[in-house]
Design an enzyme around this catalytic site. Structure first.
Site, short mmCIF file in Angstrom:
data_model
loop_
_atom_site.label_atom_id
_atom_site.label_comp_id
_atom_site.label_asym_id
_atom_site.label_seq_id
_atom_site.Cartn_x
_atom_site.Cartn_y
_atom_site.Cartn_z
N ASP A 1 12.59 2.12 -4.50
CA ASP A 1 12.45 3.47 -3.95
C ASP A 1 13.15 3.62 -2.60
O ASP A 1 13.95 4.54 -2.39
CB ASP A 1 10.97 3.84 -3.78
CG ASP A 1 10.25 3.96 -5.11
OD1 ASP A 1 10.90 4.32 -6.10
OD2 ASP A 1 9.04 3.68 -5.16
N ARG B 1 -2.03 2.47 6.44
CA ARG B 1 -0.97 3.48 6.47
C ARG B 1 -0.84 4.19 7.83
O ARG B 1 0.28 4.37 8.31
CB ARG B 1 -1.17 4.50 5.34
CG ARG B 1 -0.93 3.92 3.95
CD ARG B 1 0.44 3.27 3.85
NE ARG B 1 0.75 2.83 2.49
CZ ARG B 1 0.93 1.58 2.13
NH1 ARG B 1 0.79 0.61 3.04
NH2 ARG B 1 1.24 1.25 0.90
N ASP C 1 -0.29 8.06 -0.19
CA ASP C 1 0.42 7.58 0.98
C ASP C 1 1.29 8.65 1.64
O ASP C 1 1.46 8.66 2.86
CB ASP C 1 1.27 6.37 0.63
CG ASP C 1 0.42 5.12 0.42
OD1 ASP C 1 -0.76 5.13 0.82
OD2 ASP C 1 0.93 4.14 -0.14
N SER D 1 2.49 -3.06 -9.83
CA SER D 1 2.78 -2.50 -8.50
C SER D 1 1.73 -3.06 -7.56
O SER D 1 0.53 -2.82 -7.74
CB SER D 1 2.71 -0.97 -8.54
OG SER D 1 2.90 -0.45 -7.23
#
Length: 405
Positions: A13, A92, A121, A170
């Site tokens: 990504d 985060r 996120d 993932s």
């Protein structure tokens, strides 16, 4: 010259986002930023190698100490979301702040991430970034990219990714938790294989006792060895993980309304939360515990949303900090069969009297057992009245609901 800072992992990504930011968004320079919150070393190697192959300016920011302190703050608030300790959610905002600070130091005009439009996120990052004057960019979300499109684009541009194959699962790892999702795990009926776990061994019959010391709500020592937050968390991840402590397999409700299958490992977090709650049970009054449960739930919800700097959290922290003034003492934890069970607790601030609670003592501070008779007579009195009233026959109404006239 327009410059943008990109939250960079070196995965598919964020690798695809580098040329996209230049070609589609008109940026002349992309700066990659990786924030260390306890990921495995191989993840940094991947980021370094990919950045070098791209010719990308790359920075690594060490935020482990700050993140470790936030993790222990969450222990004071008994923080969990739908039954599991918060990990990714806590990391985060720490990551987002570190990237923002570097972006401002570098004189960037924009700041970008590679999150999709389906997850949490994107919201956690942008809650921090949108307080700045920088342009916030989300190429994957804004261009509606799919994994298949990214793989084709990477092949077309000869980008340094291995066909987009980043493994079967993932995985997101930090020092507090490890999450595993995707692939066959997206099927709620799929039984995950043992090899999805790295931090936790399969639970066995072996047992171990450890003692954790707390001061003002914070864990400070294990078996009389004083440790800094980062060291303490790492030690307990190892000790508890050997006993299979801290596995969660759940259906999680995301902020956007999607329900997802998630698997987590969090041995240290589970151990510390269990120990802390046990110590609170010894030193806090019933009223404090009842009200703190509400405060803890609100704290956890805001933390899950990535809003740890919200004014409400500041107010909640004030209450939590006040209650923690007496949460000092030790808790003995028994690791057994994948569990971390509190089996002993001691504190000089205990709201408990062994003699008062004992069945072998007749009085409690001069109060005779017979003195409770009056209380027992009144207890449930109003409920008994209500139940008796409900049994009385009510007058019947006319069939048509009105009078006979």
């Amino acid at each position: 010259m327009k410059k943008v800072a990109l939250a960079f992992s070196g995965g598919l990504d964020t690798t695809v986002c580098v040329p996209i930011l230049e070609e589609e968004y008109g940026y002349d320079e992309v700066v990659g930023v990786t924030v260390d919150v306890g990921q495995p070393e191989e993840e940094f190697e991947e980021a370094y190698e990919t950045a070098e192959a791209l010719g990308l300016e790359h920075h690594v920011v060490d935020a482990k100490q700050e993140f470790a302190q936030l993790c222990l703050d969450s222990v004071c608030a008994n923080a969990d979301y739908q039954g599991y300790p918060l990990g990714t959610a806590l990391a985060r905002p720490v990551i987002a702040k570190a990237i923002l600070e570097l972006a401002e130091e570098q004189g960037c005009d924009g700041i970008a991430h590679g999150c999709t439009g389906k997850g949490n996120d994107q919201l956690r990052f942008e809650a921090v970034w949108r307080a700045s004057d920088l342009e916030v960019i989300a190429p994957v979300r804004e261009m509606g990219m799919t994994r298949e499109w990214e793989i084709e684009y990477a092949a077309e541009k000869d980008l340094p990714v291995q066909g987009g194959n980043e493994g079967v699962w993932s995985i997101d790892t930090n020092l507090w938790s490890r999450s595993i999702e995707g692939g066959n795990l997206e099927d709620p009926g799929y039984v995950p294989p043992e090899d999805i776990y790295e931090w936790t061994d399969q639970p066995s019959d072996e047992t171990e006792l450890i003692e954790i010391a707390f001061e003002d709500g914070y864990p400070v020592a294990v078996d009389d060895e004083e440790l800094e937050p980062l060291e303490l968390i790492s030690l307990l991840n190892e000790k508890a993980g050997k006993h299979g402590v801290g596995r969660t397999d759940m259906m999680e409700d995301r902020m956007l309304g999607l329900k997802v299958r998630e698997n987590y490992e969090h041995p240290a977090a589970t151990t510390l939360l269990n120990a802390h709650e046990a110590l609170e049970g010894l030193v806090l009054t019933k009223e404090e515990r009842d009200f703190k449960a509400t405060v803890d739930n609100e704290w956890s919800q805001k933390a899950y949303e990535g809003l740890i700097d919200a004014p409400l959290v500041g107010a909640l922290n004030a209450f939590v900090e006040k209650t923690q003034e007496r949460v000092t003492g030790t808790v003995t934890i028994k690791f057994e069969g994948g569990q971390a069970r509190p089996v002993g607790r001691e504190s000089e601030y205990a709201a408990y009297s062994e003699s008062a609670a004992s069945f072998n003592t007749e009085t409690v501070d001069g109060i005779e057992q017979a003195d409770a008779t009056g209380v027992a007579k009144y207890h449930g009195f109003q409920a008994r009245l209500a139940n008796q009233s409900a049994k009385k026959q009510k007058p019947e109404l006319a069939a048509d609901g009105g009078s006979d006239e």
